[in-house]
Every structure is written in C-alpha cells, then in structure tokens.
Design an enzyme around this catalytic site. Structure first.
Site, PDB file in Angstrom:
ATOM      1  CB  CYS B 100      -0.880   0.002   1.233  1.00  0.00           C
ATOM      2  SG  CYS B 100       0.102   0.009   2.728  1.00  0.00           S
ATOM      3  CB  CYS B 103       4.768  -0.466   1.236  1.00  0.00           C
ATOM      4  SG  CYS B 103       3.762  -1.670   2.068  1.00  0.00           S
ATOM      5  CG  ASP B 508       2.414 -28.066  -1.161  1.00  0.00           C
ATOM      6  OD1 ASP B 508       2.747 -29.237  -0.935  1.00  0.00           O
ATOM      7  OD2 ASP B 508       2.971 -27.082  -0.669  1.00  0.00           O
ATOM      8  CG  ASP B 687       4.360 -23.229  -0.299  1.00  0.00           C
ATOM      9  OD1 ASP B 687       4.222 -24.437  -0.559  1.00  0.00           O
ATOM     10  OD2 ASP B 687       4.882 -22.813   0.734  1.00  0.00           O
ATOM     11  CG  ASP B 691       4.265 -27.484  -4.332  1.00  0.00           C
ATOM     12  OD1 ASP B 691       4.009 -28.692  -4.235  1.00  0.00           O
ATOM     13  OD2 ASP B 691       4.321 -26.717  -3.369  1.00  0.00           O
TER      14      ASP B 691
END
Lengths: 58, 797
Positions: B100, B103, B508, B687, B691
């Site tokens: 946002c 940041c 996963d 993640d 994977d």
C-alpha cells in the site's frame, strides 16, 4: 459565417495544445506509475523539512 | 558482504541499544550517550509509536529482522550500480512485498534519510526502485540491507531486451492514442456540423471546407496512429497469414482513400471521423491488452537471488570464494550455518540439521552428518558443513526441476486465446463480405465503381471489430483489477481463460493449506514461567521450533551464555545445574510420546522435563473454503511431499478423501499429467520448489506470496495474505470474466448481424457508422464493468 475563420483555427489550436500537453506528460514519465501517483497524495510530509533536519543534525 | 551486513546492527536488544538508535538502529554519531536516538525524526517516531501503545512493533521487528537478513539474502549488489563521472551512482532494484501507500512512503523516506541519497523513487506499478546517491557504489549493499530490515525483499533488476521492447511498445501505443484522440475529437466536431448541416442549410462550399480540414487532420493522424496496426498487418500478410489487424488496416485505408476521393469531387459523404475514431477505440483496446500482458512480463522477470551468492571453496592453499556457477564436481565447499546449500553433494565433515522444505515440503528439519547426501537449495541450520560437490549448476536436483518446469511451461504457451480464435475466422469472413458487396453493386446493382467502393468501405468500417477488439481486453483489465483489490496478482494474461474450465483443484499441504510454520499448541503454553524461560533460551536460535517458541513470547530478553549444540538443542550452565532445551534424549526425558507433533523438551534442575509440542496450523479459513469448493462440485486432491501421518491428519481435518503423501517434484508433475490425461482441467495451488513443476504443468496455477520465488514464477497468479479464499475468488472471477467475454463477443456479433446488411444495402452514411460504432463500444465496456460491480456485491460462482 466569417466567424468560422477564427473559431475553427482557435478550436484546432486548443486541441493541439491538449495533445502536446499529453505527449509532454507521457515523455516526462507521468504515466509510468499510475497507482503510485494516486497513493502519493497521501504523503503530506515535506521532503524539504526532512532534509533540513538532517543537515541541522550532522 | 558480511562487512556490509555487520555495519548495520540487525537486532536492537538492550546490549546494542547503547550504541544504536532506539528507533531505527542506526549507529549513534553522538558519542556522549545522552540521547537514545540518532535524530529528532527517530525520537519523534519513537514517541508516536510509544504514545499509541505500539511498542510491540519493536519486539516484532526485532524478531523479524534477523530472518530478513539471513545470509541467503545477502547478495552483492555492486554490479547493479551505474556510476557517472560526477560521482553519482544510480541503481534500479525490484522491491518485493509492497502492499500500500505506507510501504512506498516508508521505503522512500527511509532511503532519503540516508546520507548522500539524492533520489529514491519507488513505482507502485512496477515495484521498481530508482536510487541515486553520491559516494561509493558499495553503499548499495547498505541500502539493500536497510530495505530488507524494513521487511521487504530486494531483487536484482535485469532490464533485458524483452522488458525494454515492452516499454517502448507501451509508450508508442499511448502516443498513438493521444494523437488519435486529438484527431478524433476535432474531426468529430467538424463532422457533427456537417451532419447537422445536411438537415439545415449548410452550403456545399462550407461542407467542402470542413471536409478538407478534416482530411488535413486525418491523413497525418492516421499515418501516425495507425502504424501499430499497419505494421502487424503487413507482417502477417508477408507470412501469408491474416490477423485481426488486416481488416482493420484495409478498412481504415480504404475509408481514407474513398473519403479523399469524395473531397476531391465535392461529394457529400466523408468517413474521416469513422476511420480516426475506429483507430482511437482500437488503440485503447490494444493498450489495455498490453497492460494486462505487461504485468505478467514484469513479474516473470524476477530472478532467484541466492544463486548469485558466492560459494566458499576449500583448496589446497586454503579457502577462496567463487561464484556458484564456477564450482566444479569434486570441489570441497564449506556451507556456513544459516546458508543455503549451493550444490548437490555428500557431507565430508560436520553434524547439523537441514531444512529440506524446498525439496520435499517437509516442515521438520532433518539431521545430517558425515556421509549424508544433501541437495542444492536446502538450508543448513545449525553448524558449518564441509561437502564434496557431486552435481553442480543445472545437473543438480534443483536444475532438473527448473528444466522440467520449462518443458511444462512450453506446453501451456500453446494455449490459444479466445479473442485469437475468434479473429481467425472473423477476418476472412469480413474481407469476403466487403469484396462481395463491391462486386454485387458493380455487376448486379449497376452502380459505378466509385460508389460501390464507398459501400465496400462502409462494410469494412462497420464490421471493423471495434467492439470485438474491446470485448476481451476490457474484461481482462476489469477482472485483473478486481483480483488485485483482493490481493491476487495475475501474472499470465491467459490464466483467467484457462482457469474458467477448472474441475479439479490440487493442493500442496505445507505452506498452502497450512501456514507453513510450526505453532506451539495452546495447551502446552499453560506453564508461563517455564514458557518464558524456554523462550529466552530459544531466542537466539535459528531452528524453526525455537523460532516458533520465541514467537509466543517475543518480548523476552535472550539469555546470555546459551550454547547451541548442533542437531541437539540449547544448553545453559547455571550455578544450580544445566538448563537444556532440545530433543527428548538431549533433555533427558524418557517418555517420548509418539505423536504426529514435533516436540521440544525443557529440562531444569529440580523440575521434571517439560514438553512443548508444535504443529503446523491450517490457514484460518481453510475448512470453510474447502467445504465451499466441494459444494461447487470440484474434485479436491492433496498432493504433498510430507509424511503420510501429517498429510492424513490435515486431509481428515479438511474432509478431503483423496490425498497422496511423500510425492517428490517429479511425482507431483506426473500426477498432474495423469489427471490431465483423464480429461480433467487441473488447478494447482502450491508454494514450494517441489511444487514448481506441477504448477507449470497444471492448466492453471496459484501460489501464495509467502511461497518461493520459483513457485511464484511458475504460477499464473500469486495471492497475498493468509486466507485460502483467494482460490475461490480466483475461480469465481475467471468464470465470470469468461462468461462476460463471451457475452461481449456475442453482443458484437449481434450488432454486426444488424449493421452489415444495412451497410451492404448502402444505407450506412458516416453518421450511422459513427452512431453504431460508438454505441456498440460503449455497450461492451459497460457490460465488462459489471464484473467489477458484481465483486462488490459478492457475486457467486
């Protein structure tokens, strides 16, 4: 109808000015970060103030 | 590298506070020690945070900070710096983890407060940070550390050819759009006067003047703004193919020529406005399309930073540092505690535990000693290890995964987009219709070739896929911005279309269904005194369980004098006896309960050993989301690299009956391929590196933003936040947007069904063409906007 001789060039010139303005804005990178530009209005602290504090410090 | 790291204190515990600013941790320049702060700004910020009762911020930061600057993130950034003759250095970095405005603000302000920094600007769209400073180029490492201490991740920015080409294309389209917009507005102004003059009393001379002025504007505008279409049409024709741009180019060109001829012979109809407006609308569609794809392009560019880190190689003369790609098979290398293993190898010396989650998704560290095999990408947790490299670079398991991933992605690139499929048959049909109406009027209708050409041009203009060109890109832009608002970043432009057919979702386990971090079971936190002692013992350790323990009591001070015994636990010698925290055997506990939980034992003089149990917790909304997905009739599968006990526990909790445990990366990809052979359309959610291949092989894929860069690169979309509902939202939006895209195409087609006969019959004057074109475009855009509106009302799948 001679008024057209002024009005049409005037209208075209204004339009042209608008286009030149757009091309200038594009060239100077104002369309690079559309999201950020919207968020930046929330930053109300002045950079100058920050710098002053720093230079006063060191 | 380490020098740069050490120059900035990482954690600000009491011991360090004397010499470091209590707010930002910068070294104090004021040697008197009167102030706890480096500047009034920090003192102010500290006062505000304290005033709001948010002191916990410091504790949180202290806890988070060391993890953020783990050595695997320590890249030497100097090679990315460009210095000019005046001594000004410039660099561009990619900053990850922006959410946002705050940041942006934080990073920019923090960097600008650094001495010597003259420019720090961060783009929220591209996440590119442009930095300029005076002084040595090495300063960039300090900046990078500062950014990671703030909780963001820096990635190297490689402005390769594709990126630059994309940027120029985007700018060219915008410029063309500006020119076309200007021309369209002004010509329309004149055209409206002419149209109203037809019913009023405008003289032929005025009309011709207006047409001539329009021609003067239209010819250069079309020559400039039409280039993107003409180029692409020409390229297609040269290869003997046709695309959407061919009828556009021919239509615009024909309209221009016919209109110029009309001007020359003082005719009543000129199509300048139609030709230019058409270009304007098409350029909007083209630009939106490029923006949607541009995002994918920018995200895919991220590099995995740790491969740039130098490796310590043992030679006969001592040690030396080498870039990872120059390590050879048979070299002996040293991997420090906390570092990632750069090669596949066999341990020669050392006893440690390894975080292997990258390879197989297992949460618990594995013990490793001399003779064990280690894989590139695993993290050495406890003690230095000496390895002999058995495979390096692309022949490591990691490299093999990358290769498999590339192969899988190529298959996905062959997907043909809906708009392209329509364009393939649309273009020839349009050409044929225009040509036939020309022939028809010349031979059957007995018209002179000039007016027959005028009609053919009208047919091309009317059929020109204005609405068609806007139909899909507008939906795509609305959909991706709606997803963006929900924290889902779309990386691939075709992802939404591919995801619309999904009937099987493969998850996963670790890090996807669960949060991927061990948490202390609440029932083991009852003994507060023991818990605090354990947390103080654990505070300095990098072991995942110790970190989890410390996370429960983040504000405690670490105990001094605690030793870490690699692979065993923490030890503190006190006058009363030893305090031990670690394995059951290490803590002297005999009653080892055989549970699926991981455990830490605390042994104190005068007390019985106490057990802390941990488990990986499900994402907070996992149960409801899974239940809802099942209600939608989706087939749900868990595919994990973890042990079957852990997987079955999670599967049981979520009521998923189909699960596979102990699957390595290749097995996961094969499983996906098998499902696809069955005719299933598979969405993979994962993640980890393990994977990545499966993510690339699936019809569509999602990855949490906490996942690994590789997984995020392989996935079509990345979702932020801890909630699994992103999966549901992704599927919902993809289905809605495909329905809308199809609806839009149908609308455009219906419009053509009505307009084309009119055009062939010769009833389409420039006025009718303008009305038909604008109205259909507006209709299509409004239809697409329903997607955004539907999101706010919470539309259903």
């Amino acid at each position: 109808m001679t008024i057209l001789l002024y009005l049409i060039p005037a209208a075209l010139a204004l339009g042209f000015l608008g286009m030149v303005g757009f091309l200038w804005a594009l060239k100077s990178g104002q369309f690079e970060d559309l999201e950020g530009a919207g968020q930046r209005i929330l930053f109300d602290d002045a950079d100058a103030e920050l710098r002053e504090k720093r230079s006063g410090m060191s | 590298m380490t020098a740069a790291l050490e120059s900035v204190p990482v954690a600000f515990s009491d011991a360090q506070r004397a010499s470091a600013c209590a707010h930002c941790g910068s070294p104090l320049t004021d040697a008197s020690g009167d102030s706890d702060f480096c500047c009034t700004g920090c003192a102010g910020a500290h006062a505000i945070i304290k005033g709001l009762g948010l002191e916990r911020y410091y504790a949180l930061r202290e806890k988070a900070a060391p993890a953020q600057v783990a050595p695997e993130d320590a890249v030497d950034w100097v090679e990315f710096v460009q210095a000019d003759v005046q001594g000004t250095c410039r660099a561009e970095l990619l900053v990850d983890g922006l959410h946002c405005a705050a940041c942006l603000w934080l990073i920019e302000r923090a960097l600008r407060a650094q001495p010597g920094v003259t420019q720090a600007r961060l783009s929220a769209t591209t996440r590119r940070l442009t930095l300029a400073w005076s002084g040595p180029a090495e300063k960039i490492n300090d900046f990078a550390v500062l950014i990671s201490r703030l909780g963001y991740k820096c990635l190297p920015m490689t402005a390769d050819g594709a990126e630059r080409a994309g940027n120029t294309e985007e700018r060219e389209l915008l410029r063309a759009m500006g020119v076309a917009g200007f021309a369209a507005a002004n010509i329309m102004l004149l055209s409206v006067s002419v149209w109203s003059g037809h019913v009023g009393e405008m003289g032929a001379a005025t009309r011709d003047l207006f047409h001539a002025i329009s021609a003067l504007i239209a010819v250069p505008a079309i020559a400039y703004a039409g280039r993107p279409f003409f180029r692409s049409a020409w390229a297609a024709l040269r290869r003997g193919r046709s695309n959407m741009d061919v009828p556009i180019s021919i239509g615009v060109f024909l309209a221009l020529v016919v209109s110029l001829a009309e001007v020359a012979r003082s005719g009543p109809h000129a199509y300048f406005d139609a030709a230019v407006t058409l270009l304007f609308f098409l350029l909007i569609g083209r630009y939106l399309d490029l923006r949607a794809r541009g995002f994918a392009r920018r995200t895919a560019q991220r590099l995995v930073a740790w491969t740039l880190r130098p490796v310590i190689v043992l030679t006969d003369q001592g040690t030396c540092q080498r870039p990872a790609h120059r390590v050879a098979v048979g070299d002996r290398i040293i991997v420090a505690a906390g570092e990632r293993v750069p090669v596949d190898g066999v341990i020669l010396d050392g006893q440690s535990s390894l975080d292997v989650s990258l390879i197989n998704g297992e949460t618990l560290p594995q013990a490793a000693g001399a003779g064990s095999t280690v894989f590139a990408g695993t993290i050495n947790l406890d003690a230095p290890l000496t390895l002999r490299a058995t495979a390096v670079g692309s022949s490591t398991l990691l490299g093999e995964i990358a290769r498999l991933m590339e192969a899988a992605e190529q298959g996905r690139d062959r997907y043909v987009r809906l708009a392209e499929r329509v364009a393939r048959w649309y273009a020839p049909v349009v050409h044929l219709t225009a040509f036939l109406s020309f022939l028809g009027w010349v031979f059957i209708g007995d018209a002179d070739w000039r007016s027959a050409l005028l009609i053919a041009a009208a047919v091309l203009i009317i059929t020109c896929p204005c609405a068609l060109a806007l139909a899909v890109p507008v939906v795509q832009v609305v959909a991706s911005s709606r997803l963006m608002r929900r924290g889902i970043l779309l990386k691939s432009a075709t992802a939404l279309e591919r995801a619309a057919d999904i009937d099987t979702v493969v998850f996963d386990k670790t890090g996807t269904l669960t949060l991927g971090q061990p948490r202390l079971l609440p029932e083991d936190a009852a003994d507060v005194e023991a818990l605090e002692l354990a947390a103080r013992m654990a505070a300095r350790s990098r072991h995942p369980l110790c970190k989890a323990l410390h996370a429960v009591r983040p504000q405690v001070m670490p105990l001094d004098g605690v030793e870490e015994r690699p692979g065993q636990g923490m030890l503190l010698k006190t006058p009363e006896g030893e305090i031990r925290l670690g394995h059951a055997r290490f803590a002297g506990a005999t009653a080892t309960s055989k549970s699926e939980h991981s455990e830490l034992w605390l042994a104190r003089p005068g007390h019985a050993p106490l057990c802390f149990r941990f488990s990986d917790t499900l994402r907070p909304d996992a149960v409801e989301v899974i239940a809802r997905l099942r209600d939608k009739g989706l087939r749900l599968i868990i595919l994990s690299g973890d042990h079957s006990t852990a997987v079955s526990a999670i599967a049981g909790a979520l009521n998923i009956f189909e699960w596979h445990a102990e699957a390595d990366p290749r097995a996961k990809a094969e499983m996906i391929a098998a499902l696809k052979r069955e005719g299933r359309k598979v969405l993979m959610v994962g993640d980890g590196l393990n994977d990545a291949v499966a993510l690339a092989a699936a019809d569509a894929s999602l990855s949490p933003s906490s996942g690994l860069d590789i997984a995020q690169n392989a996935a079509d979309a990345v979702f932020q936040g801890g909630k699994l509902s992103a999966v549901e939202e992704f599927l919902r939006v993809s289905r809605r947007s495909r329905a809308l895209a199809k609806g839009n195409l149908t609308l455009a087609l219906i419009y053509n069904l009505f307009a084309v006969p009119l055009a062939i019959a010769g009833f389409v004057t420039p006025l009718v063409a303008a009305i038909a074109m604008s109205s259909s475009s507006i209709l299509v855009v409004l239809n697409a906007l329903r997607l955004g509106a539907g999101g706010r009302k919470g539309a259903t799948l």
